[in-house]
Design an enzyme around this catalytic site. Structure first.
Site, PDB file in Angstrom:
ATOM      1  N   LEU A  20       0.836  -1.194   0.000  1.00  0.00           N
ATOM      2  CA  LEU A  20       0.000   0.000   0.000  1.00  0.00           C
ATOM      3  C   LEU A  20       0.872   1.246   0.000  1.00  0.00           C
ATOM      4  CD1 LEU A  20      -2.772  -1.058   2.523  1.00  0.00           C
ATOM      5  CD2 LEU A  20      -2.820  -1.140   0.035  1.00  0.00           C
ATOM      6  N   GLY A  40       3.425   0.756   3.625  1.00  0.00           N
ATOM      7  CA  GLY A  40       4.683   1.462   3.403  1.00  0.00           C
ATOM      8  C   GLY A  40       4.723   2.697   4.276  1.00  0.00           C
ATOM      9  N   ASP A  44       9.120  11.455   6.598  1.00  0.00           N
ATOM     10  CA  ASP A  44       8.969  12.765   5.968  1.00  0.00           C
ATOM     11  C   ASP A  44       8.521  12.596   4.528  1.00  0.00           C
ATOM     12  OD1 ASP A  44       9.113  15.300   4.942  1.00  0.00           O
ATOM     13  OD2 ASP A  44      11.107  15.713   5.702  1.00  0.00           O
ATOM     14  N   LEU A  66      -5.290   3.713  -0.954  1.00  0.00           N
ATOM     15  CA  LEU A  66      -6.627   3.846  -0.388  1.00  0.00           C
ATOM     16  C   LEU A  66      -7.477   4.711  -1.319  1.00  0.00           C
ATOM     17  CD1 LEU A  66      -5.766   4.453   3.378  1.00  0.00           C
ATOM     18  CD2 LEU A  66      -6.503   2.330   2.286  1.00  0.00           C
ATOM     19  N   LEU A  86      -0.855   9.172   4.609  1.00  0.00           N
ATOM     20  CA  LEU A  86      -1.306   9.020   5.979  1.00  0.00           C
ATOM     21  C   LEU A  86      -0.236   8.336   6.817  1.00  0.00           C
ATOM     22  CD1 LEU A  86      -4.895   7.612   5.279  1.00  0.00           C
ATOM     23  CD2 LEU A  86      -4.208  10.003   5.528  1.00  0.00           C
TER      24      LEU A  86
END
Length: 126
Positions: A20, A40, A44, A66, A86
């Site tokens: 992902l 994953g 930063d 997503l 996210l």
């Protein structure tokens, strides 16, 4: 939940792994219990664009993201900031809520904070 120092590449067949990453062109439409989902993660996001996608591609893995832009809209905000990246705990919250409810809007509401600049359409004017 089990933890191990072994690599997911050594534990599961490549065709069972879905990495992902917010940079994937493939939208995660459903969770397949026969697949292994790798979240994953980076500290930063501004410095390492597409690093997780490149890593997955180098390992010949399927990728998915997503469905944020499919179910959410960009909310107006003073900094015009919108990010689909996210934190790992937020991705986990989205996935676990979706697995329980089979409802992407509910899952995204649970994991995508308004600080990311995205909201569900029914809350866009609030």
């Amino acid at each position: 939940m089990d933890t191990t120092a072994e690599s997911y590449l050594d534990l599961f067949p490549l065709e069972a792994i879905v990495y992902l990453t917010p940079d994937s062109e493939n939208v995660l439409e459903d969770i397949d219990p026969d697949k292994v989902y790798v979240l994953g993660g980076l500290v930063d996001e501004s410095i390492h664009k597409q690093l997780t996608l490149r890593r997955a591609q180098e390992q010949c893995l399927q990728t998915a993201r997503l469905p944020i832009r499919e179910y959410m809209v960009k909310a107006p905000n003073p900094k015009n900031f919108h990010s689909e990246t996210l934190a790992i705990n937020q991705v986990f919250d989205v996935l676990s809520t979706y697995y329980e409810t089979r409802n992407w809007p509910a899952a995204l509401r649970a994991g995508v904070s308004s600080g990311k600049g995205y909201v569900l359409p029914d809350t866009a004017q609030q």
